[in-house]
Motif scaffolding. Structure first.
Motif, mmCIF file in Angstrom:
data_model
loop_
_atom_site.group_PDB
_atom_site.id
_atom_site.type_symbol
_atom_site.label_atom_id
_atom_site.label_comp_id
_atom_site.label_asym_id
_atom_site.label_seq_id
_atom_site.Cartn_x
_atom_site.Cartn_y
_atom_site.Cartn_z
ATOM 1 N N ASP A 170 0.831 -1.198 0.000
ATOM 2 C CA ASP A 170 0.000 0.000 0.000
ATOM 3 C C ASP A 170 0.870 1.254 0.000
ATOM 4 N N ARG A 171 0.314 2.351 -0.484
ATOM 5 C CA ARG A 171 1.066 3.593 -0.553
ATOM 6 C C ARG A 171 1.583 4.037 0.815
ATOM 7 N N PRO A 172 0.767 3.976 1.895
ATOM 8 C CA PRO A 172 1.321 4.349 3.210
ATOM 9 C C PRO A 172 2.512 3.489 3.617
ATOM 10 N N GLN A 219 4.639 2.038 1.516
ATOM 11 C CA GLN A 219 5.759 2.461 0.693
ATOM 12 C C GLN A 219 6.382 3.752 1.214
ATOM 13 N N ARG A 220 5.549 4.687 1.636
ATOM 14 C CA ARG A 220 6.079 5.943 2.190
ATOM 15 C C ARG A 220 6.833 5.684 3.489
ATOM 16 N N HIS A 221 6.320 4.762 4.290
ATOM 17 C CA HIS A 221 7.018 4.415 5.532
ATOM 18 C C HIS A 221 8.379 3.790 5.224
ATOM 19 N N LEU A 222 8.436 2.920 4.237
ATOM 20 C CA LEU A 222 9.708 2.305 3.861
ATOM 21 C C LEU A 222 10.703 3.361 3.381
ATOM 22 N N ALA A 231 3.787 -1.662 9.549
ATOM 23 C CA ALA A 231 3.284 -0.468 8.867
ATOM 24 C C ALA A 231 1.874 -0.694 8.339
ATOM 25 N N ALA A 232 1.618 -1.899 7.820
ATOM 26 C CA ALA A 232 0.284 -2.213 7.314
ATOM 27 C C ALA A 232 -0.746 -2.215 8.445
#
Length: 253
Positions: free
Chosen positions: A27-29, A31-34, A202-203
């Motif tokens: 998910d985009r959130p 990916q941003r966290h990574l 994160a998920a």
């Protein structure tokens, strides 16, 4: 048919680098966290390099840096991950990274005395291991490597017991070799585990880039130290063989 496709190479038709770098399942959130995690990790590694350089020039590593690093580690773990503590936790991560880099200074100094190229080779080898196992964790199905948690915890406990037994019963060199090679494998697998744990947390809404970067930093530095030791051992073996060859030539003359 599958064997024929493998033989003539058609099995990989249409497969490009982008095929292996698709992260659409994240998910985009997440990916941003990574992105935040790896940015934080990059800064922490840079600070570790500065700590190593400081030890090379000034010999700062010792009991004080060990206690400071342990204190920073404890502080990161015990300090709540909320916006009001963000700068404090970043500072503690920087302190831990600096102290860990300083702790590697003596080993790096030995490698530089033997052959400066060993340090570069160890760096490239560590980067290759980290990138390969990270991509494997991100590309694979989610949770596919989480089963490693119990196995790795048992393996690390076994290494600690093995080290204790070597102090009591001897055979330290054999135990050291086992610890170096098996430890390298264990921390490489920890990269797989920690990466998937970061994604899963994160998920689930738990985003703490500082703690995630800390876990990966420990993995990378542990891998680097072991790769460097292995390369030093290989270099020493080559030098010993060369010395024996020269000694045999002199005897024949």
């Amino acid at each position: 048919m599958d064997a024929v496709e493998r033989l003539i190479g058609r099995r990989w038709e249409g497969v490009t680098l982008n095929t292996f770098l698709k992260f659409g399942h994240l998910d985009r959130p997440v990916q941003r966290h990574l992105q935040r995690v790896y940015a934080t990790l990059g800064v922490a590694l840079t600070i570790s390099a500065l700590g190593c350089l400081a030890d090379l020039h000034y010999g700062i590593a010792g009991i004080l840096t060990y206690l400071a690093g342990f204190g920073c580690l404890l502080g990161i773990t015990l300090t709540p991950a909320n916006p009001s503590n963000l700068n404090k936790r970043y500072a503690m991560l920087a302190g831990f990274a600096f102290c860990q880099g300083a702790a590697l200074g003596k080993l790096v100094d030995v490698a530089l005395d033997v052959d400066p190229g060993i340090v570069l080779t160890a760096f490239l080898g560590t980067a290759t291991v980290f990138v390969s196992f990270t991509l494997a964790a991100l590309i694979s199905a989610r949770r596919s490597f989480l089963f490693l948690g119990g196995w790795l915890a048992s393996a690390v406990t076994g290494l600690m017991v093995l080290r204790l037994s070597s102090w009591l019963l001897g055979a330290r060199m054999l135990v050291f070799q086992v610890e170096v090679y098996f430890g390298l494998l264990a921390f490489a697998l920890y990269v797989l585990l920690d990466t998937q744990l970061i994604v899963e947390k994160a998920a689930a809404g738990y985003t703490d880039p500082i703690k995630a970067a800390l876990d990966l930093l420990v993995d990378i530095l542990a891998i680097f130290a072991r790769v460097l030791v292995i390369l030093l051992q290989k270099q020493a073996q080559r030098q010993q063989r060369e010395a024996n060859r020269r000694g045999n030539e002199k005897k024949r003359r």
